[in-house]
Design an enzyme around this catalytic site. Sequence first.
Site, PDB file in Angstrom:
ATOM      1  N   CYS A 339      44.131  46.207  40.303  1.00  0.00           N
ATOM      2  CA  CYS A 339      43.151  46.570  41.330  1.00  0.00           C
ATOM      3  C   CYS A 339      42.110  45.491  41.637  1.00  0.00           C
ATOM      4  O   CYS A 339      41.812  45.269  42.816  1.00  0.00           O
ATOM      5  CB  CYS A 339      42.492  47.912  41.049  1.00  0.00           C
ATOM      6  N   ARG A 368      48.653  45.083  28.230  1.00  0.00           N
ATOM      7  CA  ARG A 368      47.550  45.780  27.574  1.00  0.00           C
ATOM      8  C   ARG A 368      47.812  45.820  26.086  1.00  0.00           C
ATOM      9  O   ARG A 368      48.956  45.999  25.654  1.00  0.00           O
ATOM     10  CB  ARG A 368      47.440  47.215  28.109  1.00  0.00           C
ATOM     11  N   HIS A 390      46.996  49.896  46.236  1.00  0.00           N
ATOM     12  CA  HIS A 390      45.621  50.315  46.451  1.00  0.00           C
ATOM     13  C   HIS A 390      45.389  50.520  47.929  1.00  0.00           C
ATOM     14  O   HIS A 390      45.695  49.638  48.734  1.00  0.00           O
ATOM     15  CB  HIS A 390      44.654  49.296  45.845  1.00  0.00           C
ATOM     16  N   LYS A 474      41.749  61.823  38.614  1.00  0.00           N
ATOM     17  CA  LYS A 474      43.135  61.489  38.931  1.00  0.00           C
ATOM     18  C   LYS A 474      43.957  62.747  39.154  1.00  0.00           C
ATOM     19  O   LYS A 474      43.613  63.820  38.660  1.00  0.00           O
ATOM     20  CB  LYS A 474      43.797  60.752  37.762  1.00  0.00           C
TER      21      LYS A 474
END
Length: 645
Positions: A339, A368, A390, A474
Amino acid sequence: MSEVKITLPDGSSRTYPSGVTGMAIAQSISEGLARNALAIEVNGEIRDLSRTITADASIRIFTWNDAGGKYAFWHSSAHLLAEALEALYPGVKFGIGPPIENGFYYDVDLGTQPFGEDDLAKVEAKMIELARKNSVYTRQDVSKKEALEFFGKKGDEYKLELIDGLEDGSITFYHQGGFTDLCRGPHIPNTGFIKAVKLLNVAGAYWRGDEKNKMLTRIYGITFPKQKELEEYLHMLEEAKKRDHRKLGKELELFAFSEKVGMGLPLWLPKGTVVRERLEQFMRKAQIKAGYDPVVSPHIGSKALYVTSGHWDKYGKDSFRPITTPNEGEEFLLKPMNCPHHCEMYKVKPRSYKELPIRFAEFGTVYRYEQSGELHGLTRVRGFTQDDAHIFCRPDQVKEEFIKVIDLVLHAFRSLGFENYTAQLSLRDPADKQKYIGEDELWDRAEREIQEAADERGLKTVAVKGEAAFYGPKLDFMVKDALGRSWQLGTIQVDYQLPQRFELEYIGSDNQKHRPVMIHRAPFGSLERFVAVLIEHCAGNFPLWLTPEQVAVLPISERFNDYAAHVLQELKNRDIRGFLDDRNEKIGRKIRDAEVSKVPFMLIVGEKEASENRVSVRKHGKGDEGSVSLAEFIELASKDFAMPL
RNA sequence: GCCGAAGUAGCUCAGCUGGUAGAGCAACGGUUUCGUAAACCGUAGGUCGUCGGUUCAAAUCCGAUCUUCGGCUCCA
């Protein structure tokens, strides 16, 4: 004596003397029901059958066939487990022991006594022995003082802590055999109902789920009223294990891991890559159609980028450490998110309200640091690719855009035959607001918009507090794997925060600067996890348009290898994925190998076929389908193998 | 990261209480040229996850470490 009116589930009602027990009602209905009754629901509350009813009520009697019956059964089984443990391990202390979806567990503190998988059989045997005593589960109201006294004397600090949080007057004990537990119930009439016991595994679990607390020993088990049902359950577990994507991934050569490459870093082998890339193509096409613009961003980004986004602050400390340039010492992060990059793309030029919404889509690979104990096949890895995008839109476009994304996600799921998903509305935990950034007003608004969008598409949602991302709520699409574990696939998130942090703007029709809203979304979530769940969902038999090898061409003997090669070439000319098995093996063997590797179509070619330009078709799992001309097969197959639109 | 368990040939697994590693399949070489789920014969393949310790002797016992598995916690 007064009477009570009892309404049954079919709407009929009967009168009973006040103080009638559930069991007495069951008996009055039928002998069989009484024999199988486990618990009763009284005005929506599940209770023991032995409790009296003193007011008019609607009831429902639960047997093993009801979720409520299983709940009481397994809850009671947890107590039986505790009783057995207390008999075998004097001084054992108890945490909590609830029923779960499949069975139950009990968290216990065994002190210094060792306990492993090998000890389970011993405990099982004790449970069976105790169950046979037909001990009655009896309920007792106790005062807080009495309760504290009892467990104080016993030295069970966990129970004391639990009682501490309870209100005086609402505390009950349950007894069975020589065992007493703090419990609100309900329970089945007696231990004799429990005929089959299996303790499945033993694991560590933090007391009250808090990492800072002591780790207790959690013993998982399941029980049944019949031995046969236990056997069926265990058989079902075996079958589920065969679908495990880790096992199938290795057997079908889809992906692999290497210690040398690093844990949690999947290696996509050629066959797995076909599946993955076809999914990617599918989504690319769907996104182009839905007005997305593909973009590409690098795998690393300046640390400053993530400081701005807030990710550094939130996740920086337990993440991969930054990498630095040799001379200047500039810090870069392996991209954990796409993002921020997309925000910078938005900012390359001034934006007008007329060009919104802008939809940047990227199959972005992110890295990650996941805790070592968390890694799990392809479902939890340290490097994975999101089908990320996005959407930058005006505040008045949020709902409409959100609905479009829901449609896209459902389109993807439907095209892949996913039916068993649940939509989870992941909200913030109002009790722990420092976990999140942004003003309440914007959060409320975002949460409301998601709910409205879901409602408008008739999507049933389950709201779960505390599951939101730190920047916004979300809508998550959850599915279960072969072993019943729940995973998040697709996600759609409304975000008012990043546009602020990146100072994103557009010029409105009023010629003033305005702030756009971002929607983060990933229909598959990550390709890795999606493929994992897909493998388990179809047990390795992929939809034809995804399957790595669609056709195996199997010559009867080496004499027909030339014709077989010709067949394969014709297939390839029409973009059909196939291979030729020209090994010096008998046809039975070639068929077996193709069946085992789950190739959907086998074309057997020999004398007859070669002379007539035909192929004998054999379908995976079905067998011989007879022969057709090669051209005919290619026509039919091309249709079957087409990617859904 | 935490608790517990496991790591033996490419794969699936055997190897009892310490005496120097074995099967099936796969691979490779040969024979066979075959009609719908495993042809036959032969060959090769392992410093028993890694490092250290105990012992005359370690796959086996002990310790550390790595990885995997089952959970817990976490998951932008």
